[in-house]
Enzyme design. Structure first.
Site, PDB file in Angstrom:
ATOM      1  N   SER A 112      -2.195 -58.299  11.206  1.00 16.55           N
ATOM      2  CA  SER A 112      -3.624 -58.709  11.521  1.00 16.55           C
ATOM      3  C   SER A 112      -4.432 -59.092  10.058  1.00 16.55           C
ATOM      4  O   SER A 112      -4.203 -58.146   9.037  1.00 16.55           O
ATOM      5  CB  SER A 112      -4.092 -57.154  12.110  1.00 16.55           C
ATOM      6  OG  SER A 112      -3.587 -56.601  12.768  1.00 16.55           O
ATOM      7  N   GLU A 159      -8.816 -57.478   6.702  1.00 22.39           N
ATOM      8  CA  GLU A 159      -8.246 -55.967   6.293  1.00 22.39           C
ATOM      9  C   GLU A 159      -6.814 -56.527   5.193  1.00 22.39           C
ATOM     10  O   GLU A 159      -6.636 -55.758   4.354  1.00 22.39           O
ATOM     11  CB  GLU A 159      -7.057 -56.206   7.297  1.00 22.39           C
ATOM     12  CG  GLU A 159      -6.442 -54.414   7.744  1.00 22.39           C
ATOM     13  CD  GLU A 159      -5.668 -54.351   7.887  1.00 22.39           C
ATOM     14  OE1 GLU A 159      -4.841 -53.787   7.982  1.00 22.39           O
ATOM     15  OE2 GLU A 159      -5.033 -55.663   8.746  1.00 22.39           O
ATOM     16  N   ARG A 170      -8.172 -48.090   8.632  1.00 22.79           N
ATOM     17  CA  ARG A 170      -7.254 -48.662   7.095  1.00 22.79           C
ATOM     18  C   ARG A 170      -7.999 -48.803   5.377  1.00 22.79           C
ATOM     19  O   ARG A 170      -8.335 -49.976   5.611  1.00 22.79           O
ATOM     20  CB  ARG A 170      -7.411 -50.118   7.199  1.00 22.79           C
ATOM     21  CG  ARG A 170      -6.595 -50.701   8.790  1.00 22.79           C
ATOM     22  CD  ARG A 170      -5.104 -51.059   9.125  1.00 22.79           C
ATOM     23  NE  ARG A 170      -4.515 -51.093   9.927  1.00 22.79           N
ATOM     24  CZ  ARG A 170      -4.636 -51.134  11.637  1.00 22.79           C
ATOM     25  NH1 ARG A 170      -4.659 -49.608  10.820  1.00 22.79           N
ATOM     26  NH2 ARG A 170      -3.845 -51.602  12.168  1.00 22.79           N
TER      27      ARG A 170
HETATM   28  N1  EPU Z   1      -7.427 -59.890  22.584  1.00 18.12           N
HETATM   29  C1  EPU Z   1      -7.756 -61.824  23.180  1.00 18.12           C
HETATM   30  N2  EPU Z   1      -6.332 -62.300  22.868  1.00 18.12           N
HETATM   31  C2  EPU Z   1      -5.649 -62.334  21.950  1.00 18.12           C
HETATM   32  C3  EPU Z   1      -5.492 -60.905  22.089  1.00 18.12           C
HETATM   33  C4  EPU Z   1      -5.540 -59.746  21.773  1.00 18.12           C
HETATM   34  O1  EPU Z   1      -8.840 -61.701  24.155  1.00 18.12           O
HETATM   35  O2  EPU Z   1      -4.746 -63.549  22.317  1.00 18.12           O
HETATM   36  C5  EPU Z   1      -7.694 -58.796  22.544  1.00 18.12           C
HETATM   37  C6  EPU Z   1      -7.816 -58.129  23.947  1.00 18.12           C
HETATM   38  O3  EPU Z   1      -8.509 -57.955  24.881  1.00 18.12           O
HETATM   39  C7  EPU Z   1      -7.062 -57.047  24.041  1.00 18.12           C
HETATM   40  C8  EPU Z   1      -7.767 -56.946  22.571  1.00 18.12           C
HETATM   41  O4  EPU Z   1      -7.589 -58.060  21.773  1.00 18.12           O
HETATM   42  O5  EPU Z   1      -6.680 -56.467  24.559  1.00 18.12           O
HETATM   43  C9  EPU Z   1      -6.417 -56.319  21.308  1.00 18.12           C
HETATM   44  O6  EPU Z   1      -5.434 -56.816  20.464  1.00 18.12           O
HETATM   45  P1  EPU Z   1      -3.764 -56.250  20.378  1.00 18.12           P
HETATM   46  O7  EPU Z   1      -3.583 -54.713  21.202  1.00 18.12           O
HETATM   47  O8  EPU Z   1      -2.955 -56.751  19.912  1.00 18.12           O
HETATM   48  O9  EPU Z   1      -4.593 -55.448  19.015  1.00 18.12           O
HETATM   49  P2  EPU Z   1      -5.981 -55.314  17.916  1.00 18.12           P
HETATM   50  O10 EPU Z   1      -6.539 -54.609  18.027  1.00 18.12           O
HETATM   51  O11 EPU Z   1      -5.311 -56.549  18.132  1.00 18.12           O
HETATM   52  C10 EPU Z   1      -4.769 -53.613  16.293  1.00 18.12           C
HETATM   53  C11 EPU Z   1      -4.036 -53.628  14.816  1.00 18.12           C
HETATM   54  C12 EPU Z   1      -2.585 -53.681  15.160  1.00 18.12           C
HETATM   55  C13 EPU Z   1      -2.084 -53.385  15.452  1.00 18.12           C
HETATM   56  C14 EPU Z   1      -2.676 -53.234  17.021  1.00 18.12           C
HETATM   57  C15 EPU Z   1      -1.946 -52.188  18.489  1.00 18.12           C
HETATM   58  C16 EPU Z   1      -5.978 -53.645  13.275  1.00 18.12           C
HETATM   59  C17 EPU Z   1      -6.711 -54.401  12.488  1.00 18.12           C
HETATM   60  N3  EPU Z   1      -5.229 -54.644  13.904  1.00 18.12           N
HETATM   61  O12 EPU Z   1      -4.930 -55.454  16.837  1.00 18.12           O
HETATM   62  O13 EPU Z   1      -2.425 -53.699  13.426  1.00 18.12           O
HETATM   63  O14 EPU Z   1      -0.777 -53.753  16.393  1.00 18.12           O
HETATM   64  O15 EPU Z   1      -3.538 -52.667  17.329  1.00 18.12           O
HETATM   65  O16 EPU Z   1      -2.030 -50.750  17.789  1.00 18.12           O
HETATM   66  O17 EPU Z   1      -6.415 -52.736  13.980  1.00 18.12           O
HETATM   67  C18 EPU Z   1      -2.134 -54.572  11.475  1.00 18.12           C
HETATM   68  O18 EPU Z   1      -2.336 -53.734  11.038  1.00 18.12           O
HETATM   69  O19 EPU Z   1      -1.203 -55.493  11.306  1.00 18.12           O
HETATM   70  C19 EPU Z   1      -1.818 -54.816  13.445  1.00 18.12           C
HETATM   71  C20 EPU Z   1      -0.695 -55.679  13.888  1.00 18.12           C
END
Ligand code: EPU
Length: 339
Positions: A238, A334, A166
């Site tokens: 995010s 972010e 990012r």
């Molecule tokens: N999780 C929880 N509780 C929840 C949801 C998630 O504990 O309610 C934990 C789970 O362990 C899950 C992990 O968080 O495996 C990761 O969650 P997720 O796969 O939804 O991804 P993220 O790391 O939260 C990132 C990006 C998103 C992107 C997703 C999918 C960032 C800041 N965000 O989110 O990007 O869509 O991965 O690749 O890196 C954005 O930048 O606006 C965005 C939505």
């Protein structure tokens, strides 16, 4: 000429949090000549300038005393095409997902995992958007810009953009100094699929590599199930970045939580999902004024009910404090705060 200038203009339609702040001036331009003219005029007036895309990563804290610039450069030009790849130059004002749709429709691989991300092409290159195992830098060839202070064109190679998670040179060292006018991408004309992310793995069981459109549709379904639709509920996706911590910090957490999700970046650094840290603090659904932690994905703050920028900022700060108290980890927004 189709430069449009609006004075004392509400930005409610230009930020996905749907915050109703006003800009002293809002200028929309459609090509580079218009941009040069606008910059020339602004240089004389010495106004504060902010260039935005769809405002999908911004939190306006107050009315903006200055000029907001927005690009409507929407050309898409195919530069070359061979057995393996296509090179396409895309105007900064093209809606990112329209570009993804066109690529998937032609079965060109590279941006299908990034489908349905709100925003425009120029901002995507500044922000290095990423999702489901792909970051946009992987398909960027070069970024065309205009230097704000001089109006001089400059083309940045991918390496010169200094991309990170990012992050890019346009958010750091050169923040505010260059305006992106077009981005040139290289996409693959042969199937290259990135299907390692959780729910996308189902597509690995198909007898042949799924089409770019099949991957796009799967990604859109995942996003719709987890993330608020900007048209229905204001948010900026995010709100925080996933923190990268020292291995010892991670080991300490793992002593109490043997299921802590994590990604090893190298021998000494670990990325921990901020969503998990926030969830463990019991913050899902918590609200402050009209702002709330999204109940399906706690990394997202939503404008549930006429939230003010102050509500959103206060909730973000409470989340940071709670995560710090519990895990000794500082999570960094972010979202860009605009003062
Ligand atoms: N999780 C929880 N509780 C929840 C949801 C998630 O504990 O309610 C934990 C789970 O362990 C899950 C992990 O968080 O495996 C990761 O969650 P997720 O796969 O939804 O991804 P993220 O790391 O939260 C990132 C990006 C998103 C992107 C997703 C999918 C960032 C800041 N965000 O989110 O990007 O869509 O991965 O690749 O890196 C954005 O930048 O606006 C965005 C939505």
């Amino acid at each position: 000429m189709a430069i449009t200038i609006k004075e004392n203009y509400s930005l409610i339609g230009h930020n996905t949090f749907k915050i109703d702040v006003k800009a002293t001036q809002f200028i929309n331009y459609e090509n580079i000549d218009e941009l040069l003219k606008v910059l020339d005029d602004l240089r004389k007036s010495n106004k504060r300038i902010l260039h935005i895309g769809c405002g999908s990563n911004l939190l306006f804290l107050n009315d903006f005393d200055g000029t907001i610039l927005h690009s409507d450069i929407k050309d898409i030009n195919y530069i070359s095409h061979d057995k393996h790849e296509i090179v396409v130059k895309v105007g900064a004002g093209v809606i990112w997902d329209n570009f993804c749709h066109e690529m998937a429709h032609n079965n060109y691989y590279g941006c299908e995992n990034l489908s349905h991300i709100p925003g425009e092409v120029g901002a995507a290159a500044v922000q290095n958007i990423g999702a489901y195992g792909v970051e946009v830098e992987s398909i960027i060839r070069e970024v065309e810009t205009i230097e704000t202070a001089t109006g001089k064109p400059r083309v940045f190679s991918r390496a010169e953009c200094e991309y990170g998670y990012r992050d890019s040179i346009f958010k750091n060292k050169l923040k505010g100094q260059y305006i992106v006018t077009a981005v040139t991408f290289t996409l693959s004309t042969t199937p290259v699929a990135h299907l390692d992310y959780g729910q996308l793995q189902e597509l690995k069981t198909l007898p042949t590599t799924p089409s770019a459109m099949e991957i796009r549709n799967a990604v859109i379904n995942i996003r719709k199930s987890k993330l608020p639709e900007p048209d229905e509920l204001g948010s900026a996706g995010s709100f925080f970045k996933n923190p990268v911590v020292d291995i010892d910090v991670f080991r300490n957490i793992a002593k109490n939580y043997n299921n802590v999700p994590h990604y090893m970046l190298n021998d000494c650094q670990v990325k921990i999902p901020a969503a998990w840290l926030i969830d463990m603090c019991g913050m899902k659904g918590k609200s402050m004024g009209g702002a709330a932690v999204y109940d399906k994905q706690p990394l997202i703050i939503v404008n549930k009910n006429h939230a003010t920028p102050a509500h959103i900022a206060a909730l973000a700060s409470l989340i940071q404090q709670n995560v710090y108290k519990k895990f000794n980890i500082h999570i960094e927004p972010e979202v860009n705060y605009i003062y």
